[in-house]
Design a protein around this motif. Sequence first.
Motif, PDB file in Angstrom:
ATOM      1  N   THR B 698       0.777  -1.726   0.017  1.00 55.54           N
ATOM      2  CA  THR B 698      -0.141  -0.044  -0.025  1.00 55.54           C
ATOM      3  C   THR B 698       0.864   1.360   0.115  1.00 55.54           C
ATOM      4  N   ALA B 699       2.103   0.963   0.132  1.00 55.43           N
ATOM      5  CA  ALA B 699       3.133   2.026   0.173  1.00 55.43           C
ATOM      6  C   ALA B 699       2.655   2.681  -1.482  1.00 55.43           C
ATOM      7  N   TYR B 700       3.174   2.082  -2.613  1.00 50.73           N
ATOM      8  CA  TYR B 700       3.292   1.912  -3.353  1.00 50.73           C
ATOM      9  C   TYR B 700       1.656   1.613  -4.162  1.00 50.73           C
ATOM     10  N   ALA B 701       1.251   2.882  -5.390  1.00 51.12           N
ATOM     11  CA  ALA B 701       0.119   2.223  -6.425  1.00 51.12           C
ATOM     12  C   ALA B 701       0.489   2.097  -6.840  1.00 51.12           C
ATOM     13  N   SER B 702       0.509   1.408  -8.068  1.00 44.72           N
ATOM     14  CA  SER B 702       0.437   0.340  -9.469  1.00 44.72           C
ATOM     15  C   SER B 702      -0.272   0.534 -10.343  1.00 44.72           C
ATOM     16  N   ILE B 703       0.394   0.691 -11.736  1.00 41.75           N
ATOM     17  CA  ILE B 703       0.258   0.868 -12.670  1.00 41.75           C
ATOM     18  C   ILE B 703       0.399   0.206 -13.407  1.00 41.75           C
ATOM     19  N   ASN B 704       0.229  -0.844 -14.609  1.00 41.88           N
ATOM     20  CA  ASN B 704       0.133  -1.276 -16.156  1.00 41.88           C
ATOM     21  C   ASN B 704       0.303  -1.077 -17.184  1.00 41.88           C
ATOM     22  N   VAL B 761       4.349   3.397  -7.577  1.00 37.86           N
ATOM     23  CA  VAL B 761       4.068   5.480  -7.721  1.00 37.86           C
ATOM     24  C   VAL B 761       4.166   4.963  -5.933  1.00 37.86           C
ATOM     25  N   PRO B 762       4.952   6.347  -5.175  1.00 41.12           N
ATOM     26  CA  PRO B 762       4.207   6.438  -3.853  1.00 41.12           C
ATOM     27  C   PRO B 762       2.692   6.569  -4.205  1.00 41.12           C
TER      28      PRO B 762
END
Lengths: 111, 936, 437
Positions: B698-704, B761-762
Amino acid sequence: MIRIPCPHCSARNSAEFRHVGESATRPDPSTVTPEQWRAYLYERSNPAGWTTETWFHTVGCRRYITVERHTVTNEIRAARPAGRDGRGGREPAEVLSTRADSGSPDAGGQA
Amino acid sequence: MATTPVSRRLPAQAGELIDRSRPLAFRWDGRRYVGLEGDTIVSALLANGVDVFSRSFKYSRPRGVLTGSFVDPGCTVQVGDEPNVRGAHRRLEAGMDVRPQNVWPSLRFDVKSANRLVGRFLTAGFYYKTFIKPQRLWPAYQQVLSRFASGGVTSEQNVHGYYDKRYVHVDVVVAGAGPAGMSAALAAADTGASVLLVEEEYELGGHLRYSGEQSLSTLSDLRAQVAARPSIEVMTDAVVTGRYDDNWVAVLQRHVVGAVERLVKVRAGVLVAAPGLIERPYVFDGNDLPGVMLSTAMRRLINLYAVEPGERAVVLTANGDGDAAVADLTRVGVDVVGVVDGRAGETIRRATGRGRLQAVELEDGTVLPADLLVTATGWTAPTSLLNMAGDRPVWNVTAARFVPSGTDLPSTVLATGGVVGDGGPEDLMAHGRAVGTLAGERAQGRAGGTVPTLPCAPHPAMFRASTHGFVDFSEDVSSKEVVAAAMEGYDSSELVKRFTTATMGPSQGKLETINTIAVLSEATGRAIEDLGTTVWRPPYAPISLGALAGRVFEPTRVSPMQGWHEQHGAVPLLAGQWIRPDHYGDAAREARNVRENVGIIDVTPLGKLELNGPDVPQLLNLVYVNKWSKLAVGSVRYGVMCAEDGVVMDDGVTGRLADDRYLMSTTSSGAATVWEWLENWLQTAHPDWQVHVTPVTTAYASINVAGPKSRELMQRVVEGGDLSTEAFGYMQVREGRIAGVADCVLWRIGFTGELSYELHVPASYGLHVWEELLEAGDDLGIRAFGVEAQRILRLEKGHLIVAQDTDGLTRAHSAGLGGIVKLDKDDFAGKPELAWHERFALATAPRLVALQPVDPTAVPPEASQIVTPEGDILGRITSSRMSPALGHGVCLAQVDPAVSAAGTVVTIRLPGGGDIAATVQEDLAFVDPEGVRLRA
Amino acid sequence: MNESLLSTVGRRARALRSMRRGPARYSAFDLVRRGALHQDWPRSFTQHDLKTSYDAVVIGAGVHGLATAYYLAANHGMTNVAVLDKAYIGAGGSGRNTAIVRSNYLTPEGVRFYDRSVKLYENLAVDLNFNVMFSQRGHLTLAHNDSSLRTMRWRAEVNKLQGIDSEVIGPEHISRLVPYLDVSPEARYPVLGALYHPPGGTIRHDAVNWGYARAAEHLGVHIHQYTEVTAVHIESDRVTGVSTNRGDISAPVVVNCTAGWASTVCDLAGVRLPLITHPLQAAVTEPVKVFLKAVVVSGSLHVYVSQTDRGELVFGASVDPYPSYSMRGSLEFTEELAGHVLELMPSIAKLRVLRQWAGLCDMTPDYSPIMGVTPVDGFLVDVGWGTYGYKAGPVAGEAMAELVATGKTPEIISAFDLARFAEGRLVGEKGAAAVGH
């Protein structure tokens, strides 16, 4: 609600912990026979009395601890950080294989 | 219809609870009545001359007041939408709509009363002996039997209501506020302890409330003392329902401001049980007739509610309370026509009357007309809480009741008052004080002191007259049935209870257990002390589901981009705790767009762990089946984790960001399990390894970002980086600034099978980067895609999903992952089993294959079975979709190795019926099997 | 027909005939006759003296032990059999379970096995002349996410191939079967569908226990209550008898049919098992008018609920989260249970829990029992029944009786052998985990 005397956090409600399994020594995988390995994976003493087992303090210090508990009265007489006796305690193989959501704050969902 | 108002209200009584200046109108069985504030439902009805409140379970016998307390079996009524209200306890409220339960067509003429005629046939357990044949009629028999079911009604329209919970940490809990309990609370408070005093009734005092002027004066004094101590918290209309391990005590507060009920969970230093004594009914023919009641019921009616219980009374007394009952009756002008003294060996034979008491027959044959029969034949100690704490009660022959033995109790559980012994108010208070002092001291860690004794007074052993009567009024079980059961062989207390169902009704055995055991003792010739009692189980008093549940907290988790998803029409998918976008209206179109242009998907729930330290490669080698020692900085590798039995546990990619810094990804549902798995190895087997694990899901938002135009898009947002395939190839990772945000991680991987990048991304900048990507890619045909589109894309590429394409028995080789298992590594989780599997089991273990249905329009549902012509199972479809790219169905399946060769045609049994054919493919991937697009 | 089957049939016929001649026939006519004549019913069970030897000793007078003894007598004519229990008949799991019977399992061997049990249950009342009240009211296993729904379909498909009535149904159909269920999409864990199994239902467990005991007794079996086995005697890897608190018995065959005590008893014989014993709790409410016909199970919410003919709601959940031999019951169990039940049926918040209790469940690594031979000759096991033992009582008894009488392991239980763990051959029920009931 029994209380587990965590060596790091003092006595806390058992709901804060996850029971891992009966303590055992992991056999040397390079020399073990299939029967011995599976005895390690599956056989249990399962006593109606004092047992040595591992708990994990999920919403506390997140350390594995070794606990001596009486399985009939739930009295606990000792609790220490899980030591180096092979592995601290056996995960029931089915728990890992079936991928239960352990409920920790960082748990995800089903993909 | 007008009725002549009847009033059985007496003139003012000292200590009465009613407020004569406050009348309350209510309805009973459809008619309007008036009671007073302070009345219970039943006392208000009795004051109005109504004395039948229910009909019994089996024989439909009319029932009135017996105990006049919470457990009174004949006083259970429906109030509005609430079933099973204890009418002799519940306070009357204005406007209440009270109805009798389980009567048809009415309370007066209940059809089931015909059962009385066949009563001799409807003995306990009769249903075991009949309804056996013909078997096909059993459902019809069941319908008949279920009409016997007693109890109120519930409706699916009922509103849930708000229920609360509270935690309390207190030194001493005192359960029961009679003279002993209040004294214990006061004494404990005087030692400096914090005290919680819990009382079932609406006011403190126990039996002092209705035992005469002297008791009232004592009571007033005690109440003042309790009120004067701030360290005593008082709860009334509250009951301790259970004592669990380590003095975890449950208290149900039945009425609280702002909530329907509240469950209070107390970790008590010391528990003091002071529940007093429960008066026991006497067993004789006619003992359930309205007009027959216990002395405590009668004294409560007169003294608390100023209700005249009858006009002509017979009293059977075997103790001082029975004698006091005679005095009360005389005082208010009831004609006492007979006093039968159990201490002198006298007793009654039976009570008779049609629908209510009309006469009492004595043992010598005398028949006394009477409309009230009061019995005072003995007491039962409600030892439940002590039993829950480990005490095994012993039979006290002199006192003719069970008492706590005290020997198996932990030092943190004590008892005082009537439950332990007998005495007048002074004796009880003295004992309570002594126990309370001990409790306070022990709770504060000051040891010493022994539990004082409170002896029991002798009492005649009176359980049953010479006739048979009811031992369980709720279950309509008579002593005759208990004897018959014992004769048939159900002759232990547990067996007789189960066979007759005595003690299993809503009174929870409080009125029934001792009489049942006494009758069993008669029938078997074994002494009561040898029969023991049955185990007392929690809860001590019935507790609603609402109170137990309280407010249920089930949080959901969403990514920082969830608001955007909702605004753009995302259909939500519940995946564990996460809410994710399943699609935005057209998953097939989203999938096609990824293959043709570029798409972005929010994959924030992906499990992520940061691993730091010089020994990380050792850890990776241990938990993954493949090799990790030579993973260079800037490289990413796919890994599979197996459990110690070789079964596939999780998969994901791990990238090396710096010498001692790695980022591991896991499946989103496996994130917590993997984290604990790593910690287990590190803490218990290899504490010498220098590795630190930090969860960063949950520290990172992740996008593919995926699709042939994804590089072009990334080049626009990634700062200062050469993203050409030479500079940043497939399975590489780097860190940098994306869309102005520092500390982002970017790697090239390809779940969807297209050229793709995964950004971490943070988290607080997740939405910003998401929107930047959409804006930057607008001219490239960018669209967001959801989980469904991703599933289609990965399936077209033959990429498996752990726990969908694998199950609890799938070893690596059966998931097509045999190739990445490196058995020449020293040791890793699962190695022994995988090695043996490869040597011995490969030929017979299932295989993961790709299947293409012969009919291009067919998309067999997931879990469809693959069968032989005889209907034997060869495997199942694990994943299945229509491929937008290819225009036909694509599937993955687990199949028997005999049919796993490429080109084999298998038969799939469709859930809706019928079979279709499908061909095993060469490769798991349908689209771009060589992975050219991935590596662009 | 082969020879052993012929002899089985012959013996069974003789046994049945002798039963009919026996005392205490139960029927409506007899109920009326005895009632009218004020006649007592004769004893169903008696206390016998302990003989010094029996042809077989069964440890555990729960449904498995009693059924084994009954079928030994009824199917194989072996009547010199003792059933020993340290407490009363049905004191353990057999008296504490929530009595759900079904056969909608995941694997073909599981389905075949449990379906045989359902068939035996369907005829049990007539066979034993004791109304066991098997109510085939329908069984629903709710799915609250895709993965669960997929598993339900997997089970439905396997069931259908075996001829079992099982189907995946949607929220609308579910709502018609159980109007009180919240099937709205707004629920926290919305119901996506369910596995519907019409032949599943509930049974009166005490009746089954007493029915088997009574019938076995009448055929000559001795049921010894309050008789605890304290030692198992072995010579040269072969069992020769047992010691009890009432004396010693010599016997060539000893069958462990215990639950909760399986490890303890097997320790006496030096046999190691892969069991972990956990408490399983249950609770019951006060009676209300019957409104719930089907049995409802939710794997994701870890809860199941049914309503008895008396109107009480019966609830259960998954086993306690840590192993223990305590049957005391906990508060957190009822709290979580109530929370989940109200998520399913929000309108019943005012119903009150009257009683909670617990039994002990022996959990195995693959959600399947352990039946058959052990390394000690003549020492047999019928253990590891987890949370699914009661529904298998009849088929387990039938199969174990056959093993005892013929010395050969019947095919229907061959997948459940103890040796499978050492050989890495776990049963496929492990494939999908759920709250199994």
